[in-house]
Scaffold this active site. Structure first.
Site, mmCIF file in Angstrom:
data_model
loop_
_atom_site.group_PDB
_atom_site.id
_atom_site.type_symbol
_atom_site.label_atom_id
_atom_site.label_comp_id
_atom_site.label_asym_id
_atom_site.label_seq_id
_atom_site.Cartn_x
_atom_site.Cartn_y
_atom_site.Cartn_z
ATOM 1 N N ASP A 34 0.708 -1.150 -0.084
ATOM 2 C CA ASP A 34 -0.092 -0.071 0.039
ATOM 3 C C ASP A 34 0.824 1.061 -0.149
ATOM 4 O O ASP A 34 2.232 1.158 0.232
ATOM 5 C CB ASP A 34 -0.769 -0.251 1.193
ATOM 6 C CG ASP A 34 -1.880 1.155 1.091
ATOM 7 O OD1 ASP A 34 -2.369 1.619 0.262
ATOM 8 O OD2 ASP A 34 -2.105 2.063 2.243
ATOM 9 N N SER A 35 0.277 2.433 -0.184
ATOM 10 C CA SER A 35 1.009 3.726 -0.091
ATOM 11 C C SER A 35 1.348 3.918 1.237
ATOM 12 O O SER A 35 2.448 4.599 1.617
ATOM 13 C CB SER A 35 0.203 4.812 -0.441
ATOM 14 O OG SER A 35 -1.015 4.949 0.056
ATOM 15 N N TYR B 200 -1.315 8.235 -2.625
ATOM 16 C CA TYR B 200 -1.587 8.064 -4.210
ATOM 17 C C TYR B 200 -2.883 8.464 -4.642
ATOM 18 O O TYR B 200 -3.089 8.525 -5.982
ATOM 19 C CB TYR B 200 -1.689 6.419 -4.296
ATOM 20 C CG TYR B 200 -0.284 5.719 -4.241
ATOM 21 C CD1 TYR B 200 0.840 6.249 -3.860
ATOM 22 C CD2 TYR B 200 -0.296 4.394 -4.657
ATOM 23 C CE1 TYR B 200 2.141 5.670 -3.683
ATOM 24 C CE2 TYR B 200 0.884 3.594 -4.568
ATOM 25 C CZ TYR B 200 2.182 4.177 -4.497
ATOM 26 O OH TYR B 200 3.268 3.808 -4.335
ATOM 27 N N GLY B 201 -3.634 8.702 -3.690
ATOM 28 C CA GLY B 201 -5.126 9.164 -4.173
ATOM 29 C C GLY B 201 -5.353 10.378 -4.886
ATOM 30 O O GLY B 201 -6.147 10.561 -5.948
ATOM 31 N N CYS C 108 -4.417 -1.549 -1.603
ATOM 32 C CA CYS C 108 -4.563 -0.279 -1.930
ATOM 33 C C CYS C 108 -5.627 -0.138 -2.940
ATOM 34 O O CYS C 108 -5.551 -0.789 -4.072
ATOM 35 C CB CYS C 108 -3.396 0.474 -2.433
ATOM 36 S SG CYS C 108 -3.802 2.221 -2.938
ATOM 37 N N ASN C 109 -6.952 0.678 -2.718
ATOM 38 C CA ASN C 109 -7.805 0.433 -3.892
ATOM 39 C C ASN C 109 -7.500 1.560 -4.990
ATOM 40 O O ASN C 109 -7.646 1.257 -6.102
ATOM 41 C CB ASN C 109 -9.117 1.250 -3.282
ATOM 42 C CG ASN C 109 -9.774 0.211 -2.002
ATOM 43 O OD1 ASN C 109 -10.504 -0.721 -2.434
ATOM 44 N ND2 ASN C 109 -9.426 0.197 -0.888
ATOM 45 N N THR C 110 -6.858 2.635 -4.660
ATOM 46 C CA THR C 110 -6.165 3.547 -5.780
ATOM 47 C C THR C 110 -5.430 2.771 -6.988
ATOM 48 O O THR C 110 -5.624 2.718 -8.133
ATOM 49 C CB THR C 110 -5.644 4.710 -5.335
ATOM 50 O OG1 THR C 110 -6.257 5.336 -3.960
ATOM 51 C CG2 THR C 110 -5.445 5.906 -6.230
ATOM 52 N N GLU D 291 -2.831 9.123 8.460
ATOM 53 C CA GLU D 291 -1.413 8.816 8.432
ATOM 54 C C GLU D 291 -0.870 9.695 9.804
ATOM 55 O O GLU D 291 0.022 9.310 10.421
ATOM 56 C CB GLU D 291 -0.748 9.482 7.353
ATOM 57 C CG GLU D 291 -0.986 8.637 6.162
ATOM 58 C CD GLU D 291 -0.370 7.345 6.080
ATOM 59 O OE1 GLU D 291 1.001 7.117 6.710
ATOM 60 O OE2 GLU D 291 -0.628 6.176 5.687
ATOM 61 N N CYS E 282 -11.290 2.733 0.599
ATOM 62 C CA CYS E 282 -9.857 2.908 0.669
ATOM 63 C C CYS E 282 -9.518 2.303 1.867
ATOM 64 O O CYS E 282 -10.120 2.201 2.863
ATOM 65 C CB CYS E 282 -9.639 4.651 0.846
ATOM 66 S SG CYS E 282 -7.865 5.147 1.228
ATOM 67 N N HIS F 2 -7.159 2.583 4.052
ATOM 68 C CA HIS F 2 -7.018 3.595 5.300
ATOM 69 C C HIS F 2 -8.207 3.749 6.041
ATOM 70 O O HIS F 2 -7.992 3.635 7.257
ATOM 71 C CB HIS F 2 -6.638 4.979 4.867
ATOM 72 C CG HIS F 2 -4.947 5.106 4.476
ATOM 73 N ND1 HIS F 2 -4.409 4.584 3.471
ATOM 74 C CD2 HIS F 2 -4.160 5.688 5.146
ATOM 75 C CE1 HIS F 2 -3.199 4.701 3.207
ATOM 76 N NE2 HIS F 2 -2.909 5.410 4.559
HETATM 77 N N1 DGL Z 1 -4.926 3.026 1.032
HETATM 78 C C1 DGL Z 1 -5.087 3.588 -0.313
HETATM 79 C C2 DGL Z 1 -6.306 3.205 -0.964
HETATM 80 O O1 DGL Z 1 -6.958 2.130 -0.628
HETATM 81 C C3 DGL Z 1 -4.869 5.141 -0.540
HETATM 82 C C4 DGL Z 1 -4.400 6.038 0.130
HETATM 83 C C5 DGL Z 1 -3.378 7.167 -0.624
HETATM 84 O O2 DGL Z 1 -4.228 8.200 -1.224
HETATM 85 O O3 DGL Z 1 -2.436 7.138 -0.703
HETATM 86 O O4 DGL Z 1 -7.000 3.978 -1.752
#
Ligand code: DGL
Length: 275
Positions: free
Chosen positions: A7-8, A39-40, A71-73, A157, A187, A189
């Site tokens: 993940d990020s 990453y989003g 990570c969904n993104t 975070e 997401c 997170h």
């Molecule tokens: N945890 C990541 C997700 O599921 C993204 C978090 C990010 O923006 O880096 O999308």
């Protein structure tokens, strides 16, 4: 060989903790790209390239047989291309098969059981429209309402749960009138704020199901490994956990200590990643 989880930042760590709890026998490598988070809000191209580098690193340098993109993104932006182009090009031999799995489709399967579904996720995931596409592939009758919630990742975070509450209320507001049956935490997170989101999503006389990937992914992965012995048989079972990041942050180190005990958090260099 090991199971890689990527993940990020610390979102994937929530998934890693849940997977590790269910299947403690395997050897895991967690990789958080904390230096390039979030990453989003990054472009499709950037997220693809970061994800490709991470997956390649986990396969080639960490001896992973399977990588979970937690990570969904990245699942929305990069998974398909990695499965369809990167894997056949880089691991064409049957004797050395590798697998990359995402976290979005297992949760979409769950969401498709409901009629009216809200999704909170990052800008990038909403822009890709992957949630709606994947849920509607499984059930064209499900109505999907997506809302980007960009402030939640930085606040998570920083472990600023209280400061996140006004943002949660703001992001949930457009969903309140939608008569939702379920809300997807889209997401990885967001399960960190599950309680806060649940409390602010309460609507009189209506039970809204919260779909959270930390609950969905571990049993799905367990079933996947039972079906795919060609991968499961290559996994070593020493119960180890290695945590790698691109930048050491105090919050992540503290969470690692709290959730996994005294595992050292190692920083990997840019050059190790840019193969
Ligand atoms: N945890 C990541 C997700 O599921 C993204 C978090 C990010 O923006 O880096 O999308």
């Amino acid at each position: 060989m090991k199971i890689g989880i990527f993940d990020s930042g610390l979102g994937g760590l929530i998934i890693a903790r849940a997977i590790h709890k269910r299947m403690p026998e395997y050897d895991y490598v967690y990789f958080g790209d904390t230096k390039r988070l979030p990453y989003g809000n990054k472009s499709h191209e950037a997220v693809f390239e970061f994800t490709r580098q991470a997956v390649d690193y986990l396969f080639r340098r960490q001896n992973c047989a399977i990588v979970i993109i937690a990570c969904n993104t990245a699942s929305a932006r990069a998974l398909r291309q990695i499965q369809q182009e990167y894997l056949p090009k880089n691991f064409p031999n049957k004797e050395d098969q590798r697998r990359v799995l995402g976290v979005l489709i297992p949760a979409a399967e769950e969401a498709s059981k409901y009629k009216r579904v809200g999704v909170l996720s990052t800008y990038g995931t909403v822009a890709s429209n992957t949630w709606e596409k994947e849920i509607n592939k499984l059930n064209s009758q499900t109505e999907v309402f997506q809302v980007p919630a960009p402030m939640l990742v930085p606040l998570i975070e920083e472990r600023e749960k209280k400061l996140a509450i006004p943002f949660i209320q703001k992001y949930l507001k457009p969903l309140m009138s939608k008569k939702l049956d379920a809300l997807v935490l889209g997401c990885t997170h967001y399960p960190m704020l599950k309680k806060e989101i649940k409390n602010n999503m309460q609507i009189k006389n209506k039970q809204i199901q919260i779909i959270s990937q930390d609950e969905i992914i571990p049993p799905k992965l367990g079933r996947y490994l039972i079906r795919h012995r060609e991968i499961a048989d290559r996994l070593s079972e020493n119960g180890s956990m290695k945590i790698l990041v691109t930048d050491k942050t105090q919050n992540l180190s503290e969470l690692v200590k709290k959730w996994f005990g005294n595992y050292a958090v190692e920083v990997i260099s840019d050059s190790a990643l840019s193969s």
